[in-house]
Enzyme design. Structure first.
Site, short mmCIF file in Angstrom:
data_model
loop_
_atom_site.label_atom_id
_atom_site.label_comp_id
_atom_site.label_asym_id
_atom_site.label_seq_id
_atom_site.Cartn_x
_atom_site.Cartn_y
_atom_site.Cartn_z
N ASP A 46 0.81 3.24 4.53
CA ASP A 46 -0.25 3.99 3.84
C ASP A 46 -1.30 4.51 4.82
O ASP A 46 -1.70 5.66 4.75
CB ASP A 46 -0.90 3.13 2.73
N PHE A 52 -13.89 2.84 4.25
CA PHE A 52 -12.90 2.08 3.50
C PHE A 52 -12.50 2.89 2.25
O PHE A 52 -13.34 3.20 1.41
CB PHE A 52 -13.42 0.70 3.11
N GLY A 93 0.77 -1.23 0.00
CA GLY A 93 0.00 0.00 0.00
C GLY A 93 0.80 1.28 0.00
O GLY A 93 0.32 2.32 -0.45
N ARG A 150 -5.29 0.42 -6.75
CA ARG A 150 -4.06 1.07 -6.26
C ARG A 150 -3.61 2.18 -7.21
O ARG A 150 -2.97 3.13 -6.80
CB ARG A 150 -2.92 0.05 -6.14
N ASP A 161 -5.65 -0.45 -1.67
CA ASP A 161 -6.40 -1.38 -2.51
C ASP A 161 -7.65 -1.92 -1.84
O ASP A 161 -7.81 -1.86 -0.62
CB ASP A 161 -5.52 -2.60 -2.83
N ASP A 192 -5.11 2.17 10.86
CA ASP A 192 -6.50 1.81 11.11
C ASP A 192 -6.60 1.25 12.54
O ASP A 192 -6.84 1.99 13.48
CB ASP A 192 -6.94 0.81 10.04
#
Ligand code: IMP
Ligand code: MG
Length: 181
Positions: free
Chosen positions: A103, A155, A47, A168, A162, A106
């Site tokens: 990236d 999301f 990512g 991506r 991705d 979370d």
């Protein structure tokens, strides 16, 4: 691809502007170290590839780049299954300044796992740089030195991120439409 987005969240221009600022921040801190110790960026595949490519060109320092593979969202899942490091971590981090590049933050489990694995290798310092941080309690609790954007708990895809390995290559970051999942 774009028709699979609910909406664009961060445009390519906004990303570029923010990465310039972020680069200046990181660069100022790297210059301040001034102790002769080597700098190593440890970037999380897959990512972070586009973020990494843009960020490092804002860093006029002598540094090395190592890539590690950490998977947390197997296939079509949008819920993290717990991070797994596959493949070796660099073992020559002792006495070096390490900057972890990822990236998105979370649950924070990926960077916490990486930080603890890296700290076992006796680096001089460890810092964390993420492009995105979701507004979740877990993400906000996770110590992180550099954050590009705080985003809602949705999301997102694009600019390296991705869903099932697609999207991506979208230049912007967008919220994936629920129908596309
Ligand atoms: P964490 O370990 O829960 O912090 O998850 C971090 C990893 O999960 C990131 O490196 C991403 O690969 C992936 N991830 C988390 N949220 C998203 C998202 O919204 N879109 C795409 N990938 C995500
Ligand atoms: Mg990832």
């Amino acid at each position: 691809m774009e028709q699979d987005l609910e909406r664009i969240l961060i445009t390519r221009d906004a990303i570029a502007r923010r990465i310039e600022e972020l680069g200046r921040e990181v660069s100022t801190d790297l210059s301040a170290l001034d102790d002769g110790a080597e700098v190593v960026l440890v970037a999380v595949l897959t990512g972070s590839i586009i973020f990494l490519a843009d960020l490092i060109r804002q860093l006029p320092h002598k540094l090395r780049i190592d890539l590690v593979t950490v998977s947390s969202y197997p296939g079509r899942s949008v819920v993290s299954g717990g991070p797994v490091i596959s493949g070796p971590l660099p073992d020559d981090l002792s006495g070096r300044h390490v900057l972890i590049v990822d990236d998105i933050l979370d649950s924070g489990r990926t960077v916490r796992l990486l930080r603890s694995e890296i700290e076992r290798r006796s680096p001089k310092s460890v810092r964390i740089c993420v492009l995105l941080r979701k507004q979740t309690a877990a993400a906000l609790r996770t110590p992180c030195d550099y954050v590009g954007f705080d985003i809602p708990d949705r999301f997102v895809v694009g600019y390296g991120l991705d869903y099932d390995d697609y999207y991506r290559n979208l230049p912007d970051i967008g919220i994936l439409h629920p129908d596309a999942m």
